[in-house]
Design a protein around this motif. Structure first.
Motif, mmCIF file in Angstrom:
data_model
loop_
_atom_site.group_PDB
_atom_site.id
_atom_site.type_symbol
_atom_site.label_atom_id
_atom_site.label_comp_id
_atom_site.label_asym_id
_atom_site.label_seq_id
_atom_site.Cartn_x
_atom_site.Cartn_y
_atom_site.Cartn_z
ATOM 1 N N THR A 122 42.389 41.072 39.387
ATOM 2 C CA THR A 122 42.036 41.789 38.246
ATOM 3 C C THR A 122 40.737 41.519 37.851
ATOM 4 O OG1 THR A 122 42.918 42.306 35.992
ATOM 5 C CG2 THR A 122 43.064 40.180 36.549
ATOM 6 N N THR A 123 40.029 42.000 36.628
ATOM 7 C CA THR A 123 39.005 41.495 35.886
ATOM 8 C C THR A 123 39.287 40.937 34.575
ATOM 9 O OG1 THR A 123 38.761 43.677 34.699
ATOM 10 C CG2 THR A 123 37.772 43.556 36.914
ATOM 11 N N ASP A 124 38.395 40.248 34.121
ATOM 12 C CA ASP A 124 38.828 39.478 32.737
ATOM 13 C C ASP A 124 39.394 40.447 31.742
ATOM 14 O OD1 ASP A 124 36.304 39.864 31.784
ATOM 15 O OD2 ASP A 124 35.765 38.044 32.071
ATOM 16 N N LEU A 166 44.843 34.334 26.000
ATOM 17 C CA LEU A 166 45.005 33.521 27.264
ATOM 18 C C LEU A 166 45.138 32.097 26.922
ATOM 19 C CD1 LEU A 166 42.365 35.637 29.292
ATOM 20 C CD2 LEU A 166 44.759 35.611 29.727
ATOM 21 N N ARG A 167 45.453 31.264 27.599
ATOM 22 C CA ARG A 167 45.765 29.749 27.384
ATOM 23 C C ARG A 167 44.593 29.130 28.289
ATOM 24 N NH1 ARG A 167 51.665 28.107 25.725
ATOM 25 N NH2 ARG A 167 52.459 30.309 25.570
ATOM 26 N N PHE A 168 44.062 27.923 28.000
ATOM 27 C CA PHE A 168 43.269 27.382 28.576
ATOM 28 C C PHE A 168 43.934 25.715 28.806
ATOM 29 C CE2 PHE A 168 40.719 30.836 27.331
ATOM 30 C CZ PHE A 168 40.054 31.221 28.350
ATOM 31 N N ARG A 170 34.054 33.273 25.125
ATOM 32 C CA ARG A 170 34.264 34.352 25.154
ATOM 33 C C ARG A 170 35.583 34.929 25.078
ATOM 34 N NH1 ARG A 170 34.390 38.047 29.138
ATOM 35 N NH2 ARG A 170 33.355 36.872 30.447
ATOM 36 N N LEU A 171 36.419 34.307 26.255
ATOM 37 C CA LEU A 171 37.686 34.613 26.550
ATOM 38 C C LEU A 171 38.713 34.190 25.575
ATOM 39 C CD1 LEU A 171 37.894 34.630 30.488
ATOM 40 C CD2 LEU A 171 38.442 36.578 28.799
ATOM 41 N N ALA A 172 38.240 32.799 25.049
ATOM 42 C CA ALA A 172 39.222 31.972 24.153
ATOM 43 C C ALA A 172 39.252 32.628 22.461
ATOM 44 C CB ALA A 172 38.860 30.811 24.093
#
Ligand SMILES: CC(C)(COP(=O)(O)OP(=O)(O)OC[C@H]1O[C@@H](n2cnc3c(N)ncnc32)[C@H](O)[C@@H]1OP(=O)(O)O)[C@@H](O)C(=O)NCCC(=O)NCCS
Length: 214
Positions: free
Chosen positions: A52-54, A89-91, A82-84
């Motif tokens: 997938t893409t983000d 989504l979890r990091f 940016r994603l957080a």
């Protein structure tokens, strides 16, 4: 109990190494790699695929765990932030079982990766999205900002301060109490005996400035 889904952002050799690390830690189902859009979904990355893409990931698997497979610090930090900010989504922090750290006094934010053979002693604080590569040692009272890439076999002595988006090349040494400021680069094998200013590149023994981004 079903295991959490894990995606690795990126397609580089480092991204494949992150997948290997995740399989050694063993807590996830690795679904695949996340493309920046430059390669088609379905492309093989080692034995796993671009899935997938983000942009799609935040819609398709919004609560998944994500590992950053990006080795350029500025890009790593930007992608993580940016994603957080824009998703659920979890990091997670990924710590290899062979790493030695004092869990009672080492504070990690999120999205940090501590690879095999690293040693973190006591009273250390790290922000988010840092990568500590193989066999790096981090001494007492070190402060790490965010998005730093510390390459293999680096030694950060006690009280060192590292800003954000710093690259420290393999085998470098930073002597006690020195500061390496934001976006600096320390060349492989350098010995840092003086503070390193933001955006500068230093190399050699003792480390001397050879470039600046300003
Ligand atoms: C410092 C560094 C970022 C510079 O990269 P660069 O801007 O592409 O620089 P270049 O390769 O063009 O080299 C420029 C000059 O610096 C010298 N140089 C580069 N890296 C050096 C280093 N680590 N120590 C001493 N001198 C170095 C080169 O010999 C060259 O000298 P010259 O102009 O006299 O020929 C890079 O060489 C480095 O050390 N990166 C870390 C790599 C690393 O950790 N790899 C492990 C990955 S897991």
């Amino acid at each position: 109990m079903s295991r959490r889904h894990l995606y690795v952002i990126g397609t580089s050799g480092l991204a494949r190494e992150m997948a290997q690390l995740a399989s050694q830690v063993g807590a996830w189902d690795l679904v695949g790699f996340v493309s920046d859009g430059s390669q088609p979904i379905g492309t093989a990355v080692g034995s796993v695929r671009l899935v997938t893409t983000d942009e799609l990931l935040v819609l398709e698997d919004p609560d998944a765990d994500v590992l950053l497979g990006i080795g350029r610090p500025v890009a790593r930090l930007a992608a993580g932030r940016r994603l957080a900010a824009a998703s659920r989504l979890r990091f997670p922090n990924l710590v290899h079982p062979s790493a030695i750290l004092d869990r009672g006094s080492v504070e990690l934010g999120h999205g940090n990766v501590v690879t095999a053979g690293c040693v973190l002693t006591v009273d250390i604080v790290a922000g988010d999205f840092n990568l500590l590569n193989w066999q790096t040692t981090v001494g007492h009272d070190v402060r790490l900002g965010a998005g730093n890439v510390i390459n293999p076999s680096v030694n950060l002595s006690g009280g060192v301060v590292v800003g954000d988006a710093v690259l420290i090349g393999t085998g470098a040494q930073v002597l006690e109490g020195r500061t390496v400021a934001d976006r600096a680069t320390v060349g492989a094998g350098a010995v840092v005996t003086r503070d390193v200013a933001a955006g500068t590149t230093v190399v050699g023994v003792p480390a001397r400035e050879v470039a600046t981004d300003g």
